[in-house]
Design a protein around this motif. Structure first.
Motif, PDB file in Angstrom:
ATOM      1  N   GLY A   1       5.912   6.373 -27.464  1.00 19.42           N
ATOM      2  CA  GLY A   1       4.757   6.672 -26.612  1.00 19.42           C
ATOM      3  C   GLY A   1       4.405   5.489 -25.723  1.00 19.42           C
ATOM      4  N   PHE A   2       3.314   5.637 -25.030  1.00 20.82           N
ATOM      5  CA  PHE A   2       2.852   4.617 -24.080  1.00 20.82           C
ATOM      6  C   PHE A   2       2.546   3.286 -24.806  1.00 20.82           C
ATOM      7  CE2 PHE A   2      -1.394   3.336 -22.051  1.00 20.82           C
ATOM      8  CZ  PHE A   2      -0.820   2.452 -21.161  1.00 20.82           C
ATOM      9  N   LEU A   3       1.549   3.289 -25.665  1.00 23.90           N
ATOM     10  CA  LEU A   3       1.183   2.016 -26.316  1.00 23.90           C
ATOM     11  C   LEU A   3       2.243   1.566 -27.309  1.00 23.90           C
ATOM     12  CD1 LEU A   3      -2.648   2.489 -26.948  1.00 23.90           C
ATOM     13  CD2 LEU A   3      -1.504   1.144 -25.190  1.00 23.90           C
TER      14      LEU A   3
ATOM     15  N   ASP B   1       9.094   7.998 -34.450  1.00 23.32           N
ATOM     16  CA  ASP B   1       8.407   8.916 -33.538  1.00 23.32           C
ATOM     17  C   ASP B   1       9.056  10.282 -33.684  1.00 23.32           C
ATOM     18  OD1 ASP B   1       7.408  10.182 -31.021  1.00 23.32           O
ATOM     19  OD2 ASP B   1       6.740   8.143 -30.599  1.00 23.32           O
ATOM     20  N   ASN B   2       8.258  11.346 -33.583  1.00 24.16           N
ATOM     21  CA  ASN B   2       8.859  12.691 -33.599  1.00 24.16           C
ATOM     22  C   ASN B   2       8.982  13.259 -32.186  1.00 24.16           C
ATOM     23  OD1 ASN B   2       6.260  13.318 -32.976  1.00 24.16           O
ATOM     24  ND2 ASN B   2       5.987  14.901 -34.527  1.00 24.16           N
TER      25      ASN B   2
ATOM     26  N   ILE C   1       6.854  14.269 -30.049  1.00 23.40           N
ATOM     27  CA  ILE C   1       6.042  15.440 -29.678  1.00 23.40           C
ATOM     28  C   ILE C   1       5.329  15.219 -28.337  1.00 23.40           C
ATOM     29  CG2 ILE C   1       3.957  14.862 -31.026  1.00 23.40           C
ATOM     30  CD1 ILE C   1       3.873  17.891 -31.804  1.00 23.40           C
ATOM     31  N   THR C   2       4.876  14.000 -28.085  1.00 22.44           N
ATOM     32  CA  THR C   2       4.333  13.682 -26.751  1.00 22.44           C
ATOM     33  C   THR C   2       5.028  12.462 -26.155  1.00 22.44           C
ATOM     34  OG1 THR C   2       2.586  12.242 -27.638  1.00 22.44           O
ATOM     35  CG2 THR C   2       2.024  14.570 -27.314  1.00 22.44           C
ATOM     36  N   GLY C   3       5.957  11.870 -26.902  1.00 21.85           N
ATOM     37  CA  GLY C   3       6.605  10.635 -26.437  1.00 21.85           C
ATOM     38  C   GLY C   3       7.851  10.918 -25.616  1.00 21.85           C
TER      39      GLY C   3
ATOM     40  N   ASP D   1       8.655  12.934 -38.270  1.00 20.72           N
ATOM     41  CA  ASP D   1       7.241  13.312 -38.223  1.00 20.72           C
ATOM     42  C   ASP D   1       6.512  12.592 -39.361  1.00 20.72           C
ATOM     43  OD1 ASP D   1       4.784  14.519 -38.499  1.00 20.72           O
ATOM     44  OD2 ASP D   1       5.536  16.579 -38.379  1.00 20.72           O
ATOM     45  N   VAL D   2       5.597  11.680 -39.019  1.00 21.85           N
ATOM     46  CA  VAL D   2       4.956  10.869 -40.063  1.00 21.85           C
ATOM     47  C   VAL D   2       3.918  11.657 -40.866  1.00 21.85           C
ATOM     48  CG1 VAL D   2       5.375   8.689 -38.854  1.00 21.85           C
ATOM     49  CG2 VAL D   2       3.174   9.859 -38.545  1.00 21.85           C
TER      50      VAL D   2
ATOM     51  N   PHE E   1       0.517   4.125 -34.700  1.00 23.10           N
ATOM     52  CA  PHE E   1       0.064   4.565 -33.366  1.00 23.10           C
ATOM     53  C   PHE E   1       0.463   6.007 -33.074  1.00 23.10           C
ATOM     54  CE2 PHE E   1      -1.940   1.152 -30.936  1.00 23.10           C
ATOM     55  CZ  PHE E   1      -2.012   0.223 -31.967  1.00 23.10           C
TER      56      PHE E   1
ATOM     57  N   TYR F   1      -9.481  15.590 -32.529  1.00 19.10           N
ATOM     58  CA  TYR F   1      -9.015  14.209 -32.342  1.00 19.10           C
ATOM     59  C   TYR F   1     -10.042  13.236 -32.933  1.00 19.10           C
ATOM     60  CZ  TYR F   1      -7.331  10.101 -29.698  1.00 19.10           C
ATOM     61  OH  TYR F   1      -6.853   8.869 -29.309  1.00 19.10           O
TER      62      TYR F   1
ATOM     63  N   LYS G   1      -9.542  10.797 -36.263  1.00 16.87           N
ATOM     64  CA  LYS G   1      -9.611   9.335 -36.192  1.00 16.87           C
ATOM     65  C   LYS G   1     -10.730   8.786 -37.090  1.00 16.87           C
ATOM     66  CE  LYS G   1      -6.298   8.531 -33.198  1.00 16.87           C
ATOM     67  NZ  LYS G   1      -5.152   7.665 -33.464  1.00 16.87           N
TER      68      LYS G   1
ATOM     69  N   ILE H   1      -9.527   1.568 -29.801  1.00 17.18           N
ATOM     70  CA  ILE H   1      -8.969   1.382 -28.466  1.00 17.18           C
ATOM     71  C   ILE H   1      -9.790   2.161 -27.450  1.00 17.18           C
ATOM     72  CG2 ILE H   1      -6.907   1.815 -27.061  1.00 17.18           C
ATOM     73  CD1 ILE H   1      -5.296   1.668 -29.737  1.00 17.18           C
TER      74      ILE H   1
ATOM     75  N   THR I   1      -6.899   2.904 -21.936  1.00 25.36           N
ATOM     76  CA  THR I   1      -5.920   1.887 -21.535  1.00 25.36           C
ATOM     77  C   THR I   1      -4.949   2.522 -20.548  1.00 25.36           C
ATOM     78  OG1 THR I   1      -6.194   0.792 -23.649  1.00 25.36           O
ATOM     79  CG2 THR I   1      -4.171   0.292 -22.459  1.00 25.36           C
TER      80      THR I   1
ATOM     81  N   ARG J   1      -5.066  12.783 -18.103  1.00 25.60           N
ATOM     82  CA  ARG J   1      -6.107  11.768 -17.937  1.00 25.60           C
ATOM     83  C   ARG J   1      -6.298  11.465 -16.458  1.00 25.60           C
ATOM     84  NH1 ARG J   1      -5.042   7.974 -23.242  1.00 25.60           N
ATOM     85  NH2 ARG J   1      -2.931   8.741 -23.224  1.00 25.60           N
TER      86      ARG J   1
HETATM   87  P1  NAD Z   1       1.287   8.703 -26.491  1.00 27.10           P
HETATM   88  O1  NAD Z   1       1.146  10.187 -26.564  1.00 27.10           O
HETATM   89  O2  NAD Z   1       1.947   8.111 -25.313  1.00 27.10           O
HETATM   90  O3  NAD Z   1       2.018   8.160 -27.779  1.00 27.10           O
HETATM   91  C1  NAD Z   1       1.849   8.719 -29.051  1.00 27.10           C
HETATM   92  C2  NAD Z   1       3.215   8.817 -29.701  1.00 27.10           C
HETATM   93  O4  NAD Z   1       3.061   9.319 -31.041  1.00 27.10           O
HETATM   94  C3  NAD Z   1       4.154   9.776 -28.968  1.00 27.10           C
HETATM   95  O5  NAD Z   1       5.389   9.135 -28.714  1.00 27.10           O
HETATM   96  C4  NAD Z   1       4.318  10.949 -29.947  1.00 27.10           C
HETATM   97  O6  NAD Z   1       5.563  11.589 -29.829  1.00 27.10           O
HETATM   98  C5  NAD Z   1       4.105  10.249 -31.283  1.00 27.10           C
HETATM   99  N1  NAD Z   1       3.665  11.150 -32.353  1.00 27.10           N
HETATM  100  C6  NAD Z   1       2.626  12.020 -32.323  1.00 27.10           C
HETATM  101  N2  NAD Z   1       2.525  12.671 -33.493  1.00 27.10           N
HETATM  102  C7  NAD Z   1       3.523  12.185 -34.290  1.00 27.10           C
HETATM  103  C8  NAD Z   1       3.943  12.448 -35.622  1.00 27.10           C
HETATM  104  N3  NAD Z   1       3.327  13.360 -36.391  1.00 27.10           N
HETATM  105  N4  NAD Z   1       4.988  11.750 -36.124  1.00 27.10           N
HETATM  106  C9  NAD Z   1       5.626  10.820 -35.366  1.00 27.10           C
HETATM  107  N5  NAD Z   1       5.278  10.530 -34.084  1.00 27.10           N
HETATM  108  C10 NAD Z   1       4.238  11.210 -33.563  1.00 27.10           C
HETATM  109  O7  NAD Z   1      -0.194   8.104 -26.685  1.00 27.10           O
HETATM  110  P2  NAD Z   1      -0.702   6.601 -26.498  1.00 27.10           P
HETATM  111  O8  NAD Z   1      -1.639   6.591 -25.371  1.00 27.10           O
HETATM  112  O9  NAD Z   1       0.429   5.646 -26.554  1.00 27.10           O
HETATM  113  O10 NAD Z   1      -1.567   6.455 -27.840  1.00 27.10           O
HETATM  114  C11 NAD Z   1      -1.054   5.781 -28.982  1.00 27.10           C
HETATM  115  C12 NAD Z   1      -2.140   5.642 -30.032  1.00 27.10           C
HETATM  116  O11 NAD Z   1      -3.251   4.914 -29.490  1.00 27.10           O
HETATM  117  C13 NAD Z   1      -2.692   6.974 -30.523  1.00 27.10           C
HETATM  118  O12 NAD Z   1      -2.930   6.890 -31.916  1.00 27.10           O
HETATM  119  C14 NAD Z   1      -3.991   7.107 -29.777  1.00 27.10           C
HETATM  120  O13 NAD Z   1      -4.926   7.873 -30.503  1.00 27.10           O
HETATM  121  C15 NAD Z   1      -4.435   5.661 -29.634  1.00 27.10           C
HETATM  122  N6  NAD Z   1      -5.318   5.472 -28.459  1.00 27.10           N
HETATM  123  C16 NAD Z   1      -4.806   5.401 -27.196  1.00 27.10           C
HETATM  124  C17 NAD Z   1      -5.670   5.219 -26.119  1.00 27.10           C
HETATM  125  C18 NAD Z   1      -5.162   5.085 -24.711  1.00 27.10           C
HETATM  126  O14 NAD Z   1      -5.965   4.815 -23.815  1.00 27.10           O
HETATM  127  N7  NAD Z   1      -3.892   5.241 -24.440  1.00 27.10           N
HETATM  128  C19 NAD Z   1      -7.052   5.146 -26.337  1.00 27.10           C
HETATM  129  C20 NAD Z   1      -7.518   5.255 -27.634  1.00 27.10           C
HETATM  130  C21 NAD Z   1      -6.644   5.394 -28.699  1.00 27.10           C
END
Ligand code: NAD
Length: 315
Positions: free
Chosen positions: A7-9, A28-29, A31-33, A53-54, A70, A142, A146, A169, A172, A183
């Protein structure tokens, strides 16, 4: 080990830990990555990737020192589409990873969110504020996942003496954000680069604060290594209205897009701004990347994406 590594972060965290000479296990599974976010790491001997899938039982061989959890859908468009998976990864997923941390005597940092404050009645939000969340509203899946994650993490800390960290967080942004994650910031950038009108939900006076990804990663890294188990806000307190942000993006892209207004979604928070006194005091951390610079780097990244991705209208 970083969950949500594609994913992003998560992908930026993998980069940071690789740069610090760690051996990194990404999980990572997808699903959104997007595997493209970590493709550059696959050739490295100190990076391993597991597609898993965690929310299901998690096992990895060998020793683990740190776990950064994350994995979770993170944008409203995602968690509204997959609400049950969102609840599961925040609850069952967190429980699995706390169990893994316990079995490996590892320290675990979990990614919480400013959404635990809901539609806040105090601003800026200090960590002591308990929040104003609607558990059965559309965002509840959500926010409550959390909140449960935080409670479970503290319970493992208190009952088992596990080394835990909780980062809250705030919004970001930066390269590798998904264009179509719903977003405001990536949507505005894509709309502006396409020369389309920018869509604002509501009258645009709602505020947000945006933290550039390298600042966020620095804050998380410092918190992981600090000795503090209660939640810490990491975000940029520089608050702005959505309408100002839209205008800044139009200027930064050098385009001449208009702005159009749509009705506000249910339970959309009217303001969000972190109180980062704790991060300043405990971690000696504060954001350093200006919005101008952050936007420049983010727009540059979006310009490198294939045209057909930029032109897709599902954002
Ligand atoms: P993102 O969607 O880009 O990344 C999340 C990753 O988690 C994805 O690659 C997705 O495939 C993976 N994932 C989801 N469910 C899974 C599962 N069951 N098993 C394995 N992998 C799984 O989102 P992001 O923006 O990178 O956010 C990362 C974390 O930071 C999240 O927990 C999010 O709640 C938290 N967060 C992000 C922001 C932000 O501004 N980006 C703000 C607050 C909190």
């Amino acid at each position: 080990m970083v969950t949500g590594a594609a994913g992003f972060l998560g992908s930026h965290l993998c980069d940071r830990f690789i740069a610090e000479d760690f051996h990194v296990i990404g999980m990572d599974n997808l699903i959104t990555g997007d595997l493209r976010n970590v493709a550059h790491l696959f050739k490295l001997p100190n990076f391993e990737f597991y597609q898993h899938d965690v929310s299901k039982f998690v096992h990895v061989p060998g020793q683990l020192d740190y776990i950064l959890h994350f994995a979770s859908p993170a944008s409203p468009i995602d968690y509204l589409q997959i609400p049950i998976q969102t609840l599961k990864v925040g609850s069952l997923g967190t429980h699995n990873l706390l169990g893994l941390a316990k079995s490996k005597s590892a320290r675990i940092l979990v990614a919480s969110t400013s959404e635990v404050y809901g539609d806040p009645l105090v601003s800026p939000q200090p960590e002591e504020y308990w929040g104003n969340v609607n558990p059965v509203g559309p965002r509840g899946v959500y926010d409550e996942a959390k909140r449960f994650q935080e409670a479970m993490t503290m319970a493992y800390h208190n009952v088992h003496g596990l080394e835990t960290r909780i980062v809250r967080i705030f919004n970001t942004y930066g390269p590798r954000m998904r264009l179509n994650d719903g977003r405001a910031l990536p949507t505005f950038i894509a709309q502006a680069l396409n020369g389309d009108a920018l869509t604002i939900f509501g009258d645009g006076t709602q505020t947000r604060s945006f933290c550039y990804v390298s600042d966020q990663v620095e804050g998380i890294y410092r918190l992981l290594l600090a000795d503090y188990a209660l939640p810490v806000n990491i975000g940029n307190p520089d608050e702005m209205t959505i309408i100002d942000m839209a205008q800044e993006i139009i200027e930064a892209t050098g385009k001449r897009s208009n702005i159009v207004y749509h009705s506000l979604p249910i339970d959309d928070p009217k303001q969000r701004r972190p109180d980062i006194s704790k991060a300043r005091r405990l971690l000696h951390w504060a954001p350093v990347v200006s919005r101008e610079e952050g936007l420049r780097r983010t727009i540059e990244y979006f310009r490198t994406l294939p045209q057909e991705e930029l032109k897709r209208k599902d954002f």
